[in-house]
Motif scaffolding. Structure first.
Motif, PDB file in Angstrom:
ATOM      1  N   GLY A   1     -34.156  60.665  78.060  1.00 20.05           N
ATOM      2  CA  GLY A   1     -35.388  61.537  78.535  1.00 20.05           C
ATOM      3  C   GLY A   1     -34.944  62.938  78.422  1.00 20.05           C
ATOM      4  O   GLY A   1     -35.568  63.806  77.929  1.00 20.05           O
ATOM      5  N   MET A   2     -34.114  63.329  79.094  1.00 16.55           N
ATOM      6  CA  MET A   2     -33.401  64.550  79.188  1.00 16.55           C
ATOM      7  C   MET A   2     -32.686  64.978  77.625  1.00 16.55           C
ATOM      8  O   MET A   2     -33.097  66.317  77.389  1.00 16.55           O
ATOM      9  N   VAL A   3     -32.216  64.139  76.967  1.00 17.41           N
ATOM     10  CA  VAL A   3     -31.941  64.508  75.611  1.00 17.41           C
ATOM     11  C   VAL A   3     -33.101  65.003  74.864  1.00 17.41           C
ATOM     12  O   VAL A   3     -32.931  65.842  74.043  1.00 17.41           O
ATOM     13  N   ILE A   4     -34.174  64.055  75.046  1.00 20.70           N
ATOM     14  CA  ILE A   4     -35.362  64.252  74.208  1.00 20.70           C
ATOM     15  C   ILE A   4     -35.892  65.645  74.439  1.00 20.70           C
ATOM     16  O   ILE A   4     -36.331  66.431  73.625  1.00 20.70           O
ATOM     17  N   VAL A   5     -36.019  65.948  75.990  1.00 22.18           N
ATOM     18  CA  VAL A   5     -36.648  67.251  76.296  1.00 22.18           C
ATOM     19  C   VAL A   5     -35.594  68.362  75.711  1.00 22.18           C
ATOM     20  O   VAL A   5     -36.253  69.412  75.237  1.00 22.18           O
ATOM     21  N   GLY A   6     -34.455  68.297  75.834  1.00 21.85           N
ATOM     22  CA  GLY A   6     -33.371  69.271  75.308  1.00 21.85           C
ATOM     23  C   GLY A   6     -33.509  69.493  73.813  1.00 21.85           C
ATOM     24  O   GLY A   6     -33.776  70.524  73.188  1.00 21.85           O
ATOM     25  N   THR A   7     -33.876  68.433  73.117  1.00 24.36           N
ATOM     26  CA  THR A   7     -33.966  68.305  71.749  1.00 24.36           C
ATOM     27  C   THR A   7     -35.211  69.235  71.294  1.00 24.36           C
ATOM     28  O   THR A   7     -35.318  69.854  70.152  1.00 24.36           O
ATOM     29  N   PHE A   8     -36.217  68.798  71.880  1.00 20.91           N
ATOM     30  CA  PHE A   8     -37.608  69.435  71.519  1.00 20.91           C
ATOM     31  C   PHE A   8     -37.454  70.970  72.034  1.00 20.91           C
ATOM     32  O   PHE A   8     -37.979  71.810  71.363  1.00 20.91           O
ATOM     33  N   THR A   9     -36.788  71.208  73.005  1.00 23.20           N
ATOM     34  CA  THR A   9     -36.693  72.681  73.371  1.00 23.20           C
ATOM     35  C   THR A   9     -35.929  73.291  72.249  1.00 23.20           C
ATOM     36  O   THR A   9     -36.173  74.600  72.027  1.00 23.20           O
ATOM     37  N   LEU A  10     -34.862  72.665  71.870  1.00 22.16           N
ATOM     38  CA  LEU A  10     -34.131  73.625  70.569  1.00 22.16           C
ATOM     39  C   LEU A  10     -34.863  73.562  69.626  1.00 22.16           C
ATOM     40  O   LEU A  10     -34.964  74.545  68.629  1.00 22.16           O
ATOM     41  N   ALA A  11     -35.780  72.510  69.147  1.00 18.53           N
ATOM     42  CA  ALA A  11     -36.755  72.537  68.127  1.00 18.53           C
ATOM     43  C   ALA A  11     -37.656  73.639  68.113  1.00 18.53           C
ATOM     44  O   ALA A  11     -37.887  74.368  67.275  1.00 18.53           O
ATOM     45  N   ILE A  12     -38.132  74.149  69.444  1.00 16.19           N
ATOM     46  CA  ILE A  12     -39.051  75.046  69.656  1.00 16.19           C
ATOM     47  C   ILE A  12     -38.395  76.335  69.376  1.00 16.19           C
ATOM     48  O   ILE A  12     -38.818  77.352  68.642  1.00 16.19           O
ATOM     49  N   ALA A  13     -37.396  76.543  69.859  1.00 14.16           N
ATOM     50  CA  ALA A  13     -36.534  77.635  69.652  1.00 14.16           C
ATOM     51  C   ALA A  13     -36.075  77.998  68.320  1.00 14.16           C
ATOM     52  O   ALA A  13     -36.371  79.030  67.657  1.00 14.16           O
ATOM     53  N   SER A  14     -35.909  76.777  67.418  1.00 16.90           N
ATOM     54  CA  SER A  14     -35.484  77.006  65.969  1.00 16.90           C
ATOM     55  C   SER A  14     -37.000  77.263  65.172  1.00 16.90           C
ATOM     56  O   SER A  14     -36.897  78.095  64.328  1.00 16.90           O
ATOM     57  N   ALA A  15     -37.945  77.048  65.618  1.00 15.37           N
ATOM     58  CA  ALA A  15     -39.390  77.242  65.279  1.00 15.37           C
ATOM     59  C   ALA A  15     -39.586  78.711  65.192  1.00 15.37           C
ATOM     60  O   ALA A  15     -39.903  79.121  64.331  1.00 15.37           O
ATOM     61  N   TYR A  16     -39.106  79.288  66.291  1.00 13.20           N
ATOM     62  CA  TYR A  16     -39.166  80.846  66.364  1.00 13.20           C
ATOM     63  C   TYR A  16     -38.567  81.508  65.560  1.00 13.20           C
ATOM     64  O   TYR A  16     -38.984  82.277  64.717  1.00 13.20           O
ATOM     65  N   TYR A  17     -37.128  81.339  65.344  1.00 12.24           N
ATOM     66  CA  TYR A  17     -36.179  81.884  64.056  1.00 12.24           C
ATOM     67  C   TYR A  17     -36.998  81.642  62.980  1.00 12.24           C
ATOM     68  O   TYR A  17     -36.887  82.309  62.202  1.00 12.24           O
ATOM     69  N   TYR A  18     -37.508  80.494  62.682  1.00 12.12           N
ATOM     70  CA  TYR A  18     -37.854  80.215  61.362  1.00 12.12           C
ATOM     71  C   TYR A  18     -39.398  81.005  61.164  1.00 12.12           C
ATOM     72  O   TYR A  18     -39.252  81.729  60.024  1.00 12.12           O
ATOM     73  N   ASN A  19     -40.106  81.143  62.206  1.00  6.93           N
ATOM     74  CA  ASN A  19     -41.442  81.988  61.908  1.00  6.93           C
ATOM     75  C   ASN A  19     -41.251  83.534  61.792  1.00  6.93           C
ATOM     76  O   ASN A  19     -41.598  83.805  60.816  1.00  6.93           O
ATOM     77  N   TYR A  20     -40.464  84.022  62.703  1.00  2.00           N
ATOM     78  CA  TYR A  20     -40.124  85.383  62.737  1.00  2.00           C
ATOM     79  C   TYR A  20     -39.277  85.740  61.728  1.00  2.00           C
ATOM     80  O   TYR A  20     -39.361  86.745  61.177  1.00  2.00           O
ATOM     81  N   GLY A  21     -38.328  85.058  61.236  1.00  2.00           N
ATOM     82  CA  GLY A  21     -37.672  85.095  59.733  1.00  2.00           C
ATOM     83  C   GLY A  21     -38.407  85.214  58.732  1.00  2.00           C
ATOM     84  O   GLY A  21     -37.801  86.222  57.894  1.00  2.00           O
ATOM     85  N   ALA A  22     -39.217  84.287  58.240  1.00  2.00           N
ATOM     86  CA  ALA A  22     -40.092  84.563  57.374  1.00  2.00           C
ATOM     87  C   ALA A  22     -41.060  85.864  57.607  1.00  2.00           C
ATOM     88  O   ALA A  22     -41.501  86.577  56.548  1.00  2.00           O
ATOM     89  N   TRP A  23     -41.758  85.748  58.375  1.00  3.53           N
ATOM     90  CA  TRP A  23     -42.823  86.808  58.864  1.00  3.53           C
ATOM     91  C   TRP A  23     -41.846  88.078  58.675  1.00  3.53           C
ATOM     92  O   TRP A  23     -42.552  89.009  58.224  1.00  3.53           O
TER      93      TRP A  23
END
Length: 224
Positions: free
Chosen positions: A90-112
């Motif tokens: 469960g903690m691995v999954i929470v951490g993984t989705f937290t990292l996915a959300i952070a990656s989505a920021y870099y992805y969105n702001y990079g393209a934008w």
């Protein structure tokens, strides 16, 4: 050792996560650091759609890792294993989705940011960089806590794997050690993006090794 459709699906999920994470990273045309700099947008803009697709693959690597962890829990998360396996995974999954959300920021702001900085003067670009600084700072917390959450989960999961001999001892200890190192770097060393980079690659190796082991050996669910 139990080998079934469940263990095969779980094994392939781990391998798919490793391939997407490392493939998206390795094939990317540009790597953003902990903070955006003006030069990032110029580099991304050279082949923006290719960069976008590689980042999408990378982000879905985190999502697939979470799927693999859910699948693993469905196979081994039963009495008496679940007292450690469930909170660990469960903690691995929470951490993984937290990292996915952070990656989505870099992805969105990079393209934008490519469109926002195109044709702008140096002063205008600097003004844009200042406007995203606070958001960038906030997202670095997501990155750090995502890594710590994952590290805590890996330690608990590894202890469960070793205690009940669900997989070979070396793989269980590998899981524990990876979790301890992941936490240790964040908690004992001042923020340094470069120092943590190797842990990402070790985690990908762990995903691939877990996947291959589950495909070839399955899991041991015999009672202690």
């Amino acid at each position: 050792m139990e080998k079934s459709f469940e263990t095969k699906f779980t094994g392939w999920s781990f391998i798919a996560a490793a391939l997407m994470l490392w493939g998206g990273w390795a094939l990317s045309s540009h790597h953003v650091g902990e903070y955006f700099v003006a030069e990032d947008f110029a580099s991304i803009g050279e082949n923006v759609w290719y960069w976008i697709w590689m980042y999408r693959i990378f982000i879905f690597g985190w999502v697939t890792m979470a799927i693999a962890m859910f699948a693993l829990v469905s196979v081994i998360g039963r009495k008496p294993h679940r007292v450690l396996i469930l909170p660990g995974a469960g903690m691995v999954i929470v951490g993984t989705f937290t990292l996915a959300i952070a990656s989505a920021y870099y992805y969105n702001y990079g393209a934008w940011g490519v469109g926002q900085t195109a044709g702008k003067s140096a002063e205008e670009i600097q003004e844009f960089m200042n406007s995203i600084l606070y958001t960038n700072q906030y997202v670095t917390c997501f990155v750090r806590f995502g890594r710590i959450f994952s590290g805590v989960g890996l330690v608990l999961l590894g202890v469960g794997l070793v205690k009940w001999k669900i997989v070979s001892a070396w793989l269980g200890w590998f899981t524990i050690l990876l979790g301890l190192v992941a936490m240790g770097i964040i908690l004992t060393i001042a923020d340094n993006f470069e120092i943590y980079k190797p842990i990402f690659h070790v985690k990908v190796i762990w995903l691939a090794v877990m996947g291959l082991y589950l495909l070839k050996q399955g899991v041991n669910l015999s009672k202690e």
